[in-house]
Design an enzyme around this catalytic site. Structure first.
Site, short mmCIF file in Angstrom:
data_model
loop_
_atom_site.label_atom_id
_atom_site.label_comp_id
_atom_site.label_asym_id
_atom_site.label_seq_id
_atom_site.Cartn_x
_atom_site.Cartn_y
_atom_site.Cartn_z
N SER A 199 3.95 5.78 -3.51
CA SER A 199 3.47 5.94 -4.89
C SER A 199 2.11 6.61 -5.04
O SER A 199 1.73 6.95 -6.17
CB SER A 199 3.45 4.59 -5.60
OG SER A 199 4.75 4.24 -5.99
N SER B 175 4.94 6.29 -8.11
CA SER B 175 4.69 5.75 -9.42
C SER B 175 3.29 6.06 -9.98
O SER B 175 3.09 5.96 -11.19
CB SER B 175 4.85 4.23 -9.38
OG SER B 175 3.85 3.63 -8.58
N LYS C 156 -5.32 3.56 -12.09
CA LYS C 156 -3.92 3.28 -12.40
C LYS C 156 -3.86 1.98 -13.22
O LYS C 156 -4.58 1.02 -12.91
CB LYS C 156 -3.14 3.12 -11.10
CG LYS C 156 -1.63 3.00 -11.25
CD LYS C 156 -0.97 2.96 -9.86
CE LYS C 156 0.54 2.91 -9.95
NZ LYS C 156 1.17 2.92 -8.60
#
Lengths: 488, 105
Positions: free
Chosen positions: A173, A149, A74
């Site tokens: 997330s 997310s 990420k």
């Protein structure tokens, strides 16, 4: 397609020379090339670096439990190479001066990082639509969101662009995009994994965790990334067990808790409810005992979360001032305050601004006891609820997300509707416990959408949590399904 | 809405405290959105918290100490590599003293 698309299968194939790391990494990179225009999962890719790492594995110079396997990170995890953007204009050109501990550990274990994945800006969102750069698409239906997310990490894995990925989870997330993309995602107990080098959103809630196609892949990644780090004083000094060791041995007398309050949660899609009910029956068939538990403060979870997280964010994001790093407004300013204010107005997207504003308001004079202090006390009660429940059961079972993947644009007009997606995930972060999402079904129709099952376990209970998740996985086939994507 | 949770003037003030130079359109939009978010989160006010200690953190960690050993710091060029503007070993900014908000602290 990747010749071996799961972490353990890829590792085994590389070890036994069925495929070289170079070849598998080439396949991942070519898959990214073909599919990226449809999926938009990556903010940056590092083909040369990845192929160099792969070559070192093939030459026997790099070894370890993840040797040669293509993975994605990420893009809110600092790397000493490339950029770390948090999908924000503020950090569009930011080059981190060091590696996050997790990134170091993954590479020390031999992982080949192919690229860094898209997210909601600064990890604030549930759909990846808050990225300043692009909206990642769900590989099962590209008109839909992958969740967020960590939507880029979940989508990259589901699209076969890597064999595993890493994300961060502040209110769901990791688990929610895992559910929406049909993969497994684990949010570890707070303090299990070092946060050093994770760009801070809400420091008391943030935790890094793995994505994989199945529970063993996630367990293996936990073996690599867990443990105390002197650079993160909130990482806990506790031995890290071998999470893979007893994973396939079913537990006797497992008690699965069903929370009364989750049954009445609003906005639940019938298809999700049916799939989760079927999973409960499956556990019964496997000999588990179903016990009813109560989490009385559940209905206050989202409210407490959307006070605590923005308050911490407003403080953490104060560092973006246009002076030391990050975006600086270029038009002339009359003083330093105007420089801060213009740089922040230009550099942050709307959702980030909204959360900074909510946090600043909730911490401001005259309001902090009504909002922030009250939220922290509610937090203590939510934790107490879980402590009580875990006296009666080993894990709590519930949906991960109240709905399957929604259409891009469906919820962007109303921030509050987006927040309500997090109803089943936020309390895990509030209490600091561990939670895992795994596939438990699909909707019907020409484009079936994955449905996620969530299991929540007590603090530092990952070993048992993973084993109980694995019991279900071994008795079902959902984790073997793959989306159909056209490589153009 | 039973009670207005935040007025446009308050939104303007919060934007100033947040160091966000927002235009009127954005301020107006935020005033509606923040209003409905605050309306929703205010329901924590219903929770009976009598005698409950606030929980700021998930772990009962207080002070964590390490040995006082000097370790290498980041080299200067790495510290400055992301600076929007720098001058030798310094971050460069517009004048700080003498602006309108000089005394705002």
């Amino acid at each position: 397609m990747l010749a071996f698309d799961t972490l353990l299968a890829a590792r085994e194939a590389i070890r036994t020379k069925k495929i070289s790391s170079t070849e598998l990494t080439r396949q991942a990179l070519s898959r990214i090339d073909c599919l990226e225009p449809q999926i938009m999962a990556f903010n940056s890719i590092y083909p040369e670096r990845a192929l160099q790492l792969a070559k070192e594995v093939d030459d026997g110079k790099r070894t370890g439990p993840l040797a040669g396997v293509p993975m994605a990170l990420k893009d809110n995890l600092c790397t000493s190479y490339g950029t770390t953007t948090c999908s924000s204009r503020m950090l569009a050109n930011f080059k981190a001066p060091y590696d996050a501990t997790v990134c170091k550990k993954l590479e020390a274990a031999g992982a080949v990082i192919v690229g860094k994945t898209n997210l909601d800006e600064f990890a604030m969102g549930s759909s990846t639509e808050n990225s300043a750069f692009k909206t990642t698409r769900n590989p099962w239906d590209t008109t839909r969101v992958p969740g967020g997310s960590s939507g880029g990490s979940a989508a990259a894995l589901a699209a076969g662009m890597c064999c595993a990925a890493v994300g961060s989870d502040t209110g769901g997330s990791i688990r929610q995009p895992a559910a929406l993309c049909g993969v497994v995602g684990l949010k570890p107990t707070y303090g299990r994994v070092s946060r050093y080098g994770l760009v801070a959103f809400a420091s008391s809630l943030d935790q890094i965790g793995p994505f994989g196609w199945n529970v063993p892949d996630v367990a293996l990644l936990m073996n690599v990334i867990s443990g105390r780090d002197p650079k993160d004083s909130t990482s806990v000094d506790r031995p890290v067990p071998d999470y893979l060791k007893q994973l396939d041995q079913p537990l006797e007398g497992v008690r699965i808790g069903i929370a009364r309050e989750y049954q009445s949660a609003g906005g639940m899609d019938g298809r999700v409810k049916d799939a989760v009910d079927a999973a409960i029956r499956k556990y019964q068939d496997l000999g588990a005992k179903i016990v009813e538990v109560s989490l009385p403060h559940t209905e206050y979870g989202i409210a407490a979360y959307y006070v605590i997280a923005p308050c911490e964010a407003s403080s953490n994001l104060a560092r973006y001032d246009g002076v030391h790093f990050g975006h600086r407004a270029r038009e002339p300013v009359k003083d330093i305050i105007e420089l801060f204010s213009k740089s922040r107005a230009e550099g942050f997207g709307e959702e980030v601004q909204r959360r900074i504003m909510i946090g600043t308001f909730a911490l401001s004079e005259g309001y902090s006891s009504k909002y922030y202090l009250q939220a922290l006390k509610t937090r203590a009660l939510i934790k107490r609820d879980f402590d009580g429940a875990f006296e009666k059961c080993d894990v709590i079972l519930c949906p991960t997300s109240p709905t399957p993947a929604f259409k891009a644009g469906e919820k962007t007009g109303d921030p509050l509707q987006m927040y309500l997606c997090d109803v089943f995930t936020v309390t895990c972060n509030i209490a600091g416990i561990g939670g895992i999402s795994l596939p438990c079904g699909f909707t019907s129709g020409p484009k079936p959408l994955p449905i996620g099952l969530q299991l929540l376990g007590p603090t530092f209970g990952e070993e048992k949590l993973l084993r109980i998740a694995r019991m279900y996985e071994m008795a079902t086939e959902w984790h073997n399904r793959r989306p159909r994507l056209n490589e153009n | 809405m039973a009670e207005q949770k935040i007025t446009l003037d308050q939104v303007r003030h919060v934007a100033k405290l947040s160091r966000l130079a927002l235009d009127e359109e954005r301020l107006g939009k935020f005033s509606t959105q923040l209003g409905s978010i605050l309306e929703y989160v205010a329901k924590i006010g219903e929770v009976d918290v009598t005698g409950v200690e606030p929980m700021a953190h998930a772990l009962p960690i207080h002070n964590v100490f390490r040995e006082d050993v000097v370790e290498p710091s980041l080299p200067l060029e790495k510290v400055l590599q992301n600076a929007p503007d720098s001058d030798g070993p310094f971050f460069k900014v517009p004048k700080i003293i003498g602006g309108e908000e000089d005394s705002a602290g």
